[in-house]
Design a protein around this motif. Structure first.
Motif, PDB file in Angstrom:
ATOM      1  N   ASP A 123       0.821  -1.209   0.000  1.00 12.22           N
ATOM      2  CA  ASP A 123       0.000   0.000   0.000  1.00 12.22           C
ATOM      3  C   ASP A 123       0.857   1.262   0.000  1.00 12.22           C
ATOM      4  O   ASP A 123       0.389   2.336  -0.399  1.00 12.22           O
ATOM      5  CB  ASP A 123      -0.937   0.034   1.206  1.00 12.22           C
ATOM      6  CG  ASP A 123      -2.031  -1.023   1.126  1.00 12.22           C
ATOM      7  OD1 ASP A 123      -2.279  -1.550   0.016  1.00 12.22           O
ATOM      8  OD2 ASP A 123      -2.626  -1.325   2.174  1.00 12.22           O
ATOM      9  N   LEU A 124       2.124   1.153   0.436  1.00  3.70           N
ATOM     10  CA  LEU A 124       3.025   2.306   0.430  1.00  3.70           C
ATOM     11  C   LEU A 124       3.353   2.744  -1.000  1.00  3.70           C
ATOM     12  O   LEU A 124       3.600   3.912  -1.245  1.00  3.70           O
ATOM     13  CB  LEU A 124       4.311   1.994   1.192  1.00  3.70           C
ATOM     14  CG  LEU A 124       4.154   1.744   2.691  1.00  3.70           C
ATOM     15  CD1 LEU A 124       5.466   1.293   3.304  1.00  3.70           C
ATOM     16  CD2 LEU A 124       3.634   3.002   3.376  1.00  3.70           C
ATOM     17  N   GLY A 125       3.420   1.797  -1.909  1.00 10.98           N
ATOM     18  CA  GLY A 125       3.669   2.123  -3.314  1.00 10.98           C
ATOM     19  C   GLY A 125       5.114   2.427  -3.642  1.00 10.98           C
ATOM     20  O   GLY A 125       5.722   1.773  -4.474  1.00 10.98           O
ATOM     21  N   VAL A 126       5.671   3.440  -3.012  1.00  8.14           N
ATOM     22  CA  VAL A 126       7.056   3.859  -3.247  1.00  8.14           C
ATOM     23  C   VAL A 126       7.746   3.959  -1.896  1.00  8.14           C
ATOM     24  O   VAL A 126       7.199   4.538  -0.953  1.00  8.14           O
ATOM     25  CB  VAL A 126       7.115   5.231  -3.956  1.00  8.14           C
ATOM     26  CG1 VAL A 126       8.552   5.672  -4.173  1.00  8.14           C
ATOM     27  CG2 VAL A 126       6.355   5.204  -5.267  1.00  8.14           C
ATOM     28  N   ILE A 127       8.954   3.384  -1.811  1.00  6.35           N
ATOM     29  CA  ILE A 127       9.707   3.424  -0.557  1.00  6.35           C
ATOM     30  C   ILE A 127      11.160   3.808  -0.828  1.00  6.35           C
ATOM     31  O   ILE A 127      11.717   3.474  -1.874  1.00  6.35           O
ATOM     32  CB  ILE A 127       9.668   2.067   0.184  1.00  6.35           C
ATOM     33  CG1 ILE A 127      10.174   0.937  -0.712  1.00  6.35           C
ATOM     34  CG2 ILE A 127       8.264   1.785   0.703  1.00  6.35           C
ATOM     35  CD1 ILE A 127      10.327  -0.409  -0.014  1.00  6.35           C
ATOM     36  N   PRO A 128      11.794   4.508   0.118  1.00  9.41           N
ATOM     37  CA  PRO A 128      13.220   4.804  -0.024  1.00  9.41           C
ATOM     38  C   PRO A 128      14.031   3.582   0.403  1.00  9.41           C
ATOM     39  O   PRO A 128      13.812   3.044   1.486  1.00  9.41           O
ATOM     40  CB  PRO A 128      13.434   5.981   0.932  1.00  9.41           C
ATOM     41  CG  PRO A 128      12.379   5.795   1.986  1.00  9.41           C
ATOM     42  CD  PRO A 128      11.209   5.145   1.286  1.00  9.41           C
ATOM     43  N   VAL A 129      14.933   3.135  -0.439  1.00  6.22           N
ATOM     44  CA  VAL A 129      15.727   1.936  -0.152  1.00  6.22           C
ATOM     45  C   VAL A 129      17.211   2.210  -0.361  1.00  6.22           C
ATOM     46  O   VAL A 129      17.591   3.162  -1.036  1.00  6.22           O
ATOM     47  CB  VAL A 129      15.317   0.741  -1.035  1.00  6.22           C
ATOM     48  CG1 VAL A 129      13.869   0.350  -0.791  1.00  6.22           C
ATOM     49  CG2 VAL A 129      15.561   1.012  -2.514  1.00  6.22           C
ATOM     50  N   GLN A 130      17.997   1.329   0.224  1.00  9.70           N
ATOM     51  CA  GLN A 130      19.417   1.257  -0.108  1.00  9.70           C
ATOM     52  C   GLN A 130      19.584  -0.047  -0.874  1.00  9.70           C
ATOM     53  O   GLN A 130      18.925  -1.039  -0.544  1.00  9.70           O
ATOM     54  CB  GLN A 130      20.276   1.219   1.137  1.00  9.70           C
ATOM     55  CG  GLN A 130      20.331   2.532   1.886  1.00  9.70           C
ATOM     56  CD  GLN A 130      21.291   2.446   3.056  1.00  9.70           C
ATOM     57  OE1 GLN A 130      21.366   1.438   3.729  1.00  9.70           O
ATOM     58  NE2 GLN A 130      22.005   3.531   3.284  1.00  9.70           N
ATOM     59  N   TYR A 131      20.442  -0.040  -1.877  1.00 13.06           N
ATOM     60  CA  TYR A 131      20.702  -1.313  -2.546  1.00 13.06           C
ATOM     61  C   TYR A 131      22.187  -1.525  -2.726  1.00 13.06           C
ATOM     62  O   TYR A 131      22.961  -0.585  -2.861  1.00 13.06           O
ATOM     63  CB  TYR A 131      19.917  -1.454  -3.845  1.00 13.06           C
ATOM     64  CG  TYR A 131      20.385  -0.664  -5.031  1.00 13.06           C
ATOM     65  CD1 TYR A 131      21.289  -1.199  -5.940  1.00 13.06           C
ATOM     66  CD2 TYR A 131      19.881   0.604  -5.282  1.00 13.06           C
ATOM     67  CE1 TYR A 131      21.696  -0.494  -7.049  1.00 13.06           C
ATOM     68  CE2 TYR A 131      20.263   1.311  -6.399  1.00 13.06           C
ATOM     69  CZ  TYR A 131      21.181   0.770  -7.290  1.00 13.06           C
ATOM     70  OH  TYR A 131      21.570   1.471  -8.384  1.00 13.06           O
ATOM     71  N   GLU A 132      22.519  -2.801  -2.661  1.00 15.05           N
ATOM     72  CA  GLU A 132      23.911  -3.229  -2.745  1.00 15.05           C
ATOM     73  C   GLU A 132      24.002  -4.339  -3.787  1.00 15.05           C
ATOM     74  O   GLU A 132      23.242  -5.302  -3.739  1.00 15.05           O
ATOM     75  CB  GLU A 132      24.343  -3.753  -1.381  1.00 15.05           C
ATOM     76  CG  GLU A 132      25.730  -4.318  -1.329  1.00 15.05           C
ATOM     77  CD  GLU A 132      26.047  -4.886   0.063  1.00 15.05           C
ATOM     78  OE1 GLU A 132      27.150  -5.427   0.198  1.00 15.05           O
ATOM     79  OE2 GLU A 132      25.211  -4.806   0.957  1.00 15.05           O
TER      80      GLU A 132
END
Length: 133
Positions: free
Chosen positions: A121-130
């Motif tokens: 339901d959040l749709g867009v989230i801030p992430v870190q990726y490695e």
């Protein structure tokens, strides 16, 4: 491939830190083991029920499954494994598709991958990726 596309790709790889000291392009997985987290960006999800038929070919040719732990990225090579983290929860996905992202959005996770780390339901989230080796 046009010179404009090649130039843009070179800029993207440079910004991502994937160009070695000699100025030659190195494989993301080789550089990533030394670099750790490569980016912070926004991630979205795709594959709502009925949106894409199961088995529909992704950009890599692999059949689509909304439950698979996969993701789309504009430039990472197909088959690249990426650890995506949101608020302490992580999921490892494999890049098998491309996306038309804009702004700070860099990853489009399958529904199955997204629900491992956040409420859809959040749709867009801030992430870190490695990028993983």
């Amino acid at each position: 491939m046009s010179k404009k596309i090649i130039r843009r790709a070179a800029i993207v790889f440079t910004l991502m830190g994937l160009v070695g000291l000699t100025g030659t392009l190195v494989a993301p997985s080789a550089q990533a083991s030394q670099m750790g987290t490569l980016a912070t960006c926004n991630a979205t999800w795709y594959g709502a029920e009925g949106e894409i038929p199961e088995g529909w070919p992704t950009a890599s040719g692999e059949p689509f499954s909304r439950w698979a732990l996969k993701a789309a990225h504009n430039s990472l090579p197909f088959g690249t494994r990426v650890k995506v983290t949101y608020q302490g929860r992580s999921v490892t996905v494999t890049i098998n598709d491309r996306g038309g992202f804009g702004g700070a959005t860099c990853l489009d996770l399958t529904y199955g991958a997204f629900i491992q780390i956040a409420n859809p339901d959040l749709g867009v989230i801030p992430v870190q990726y490695e990028i993983l080796p």
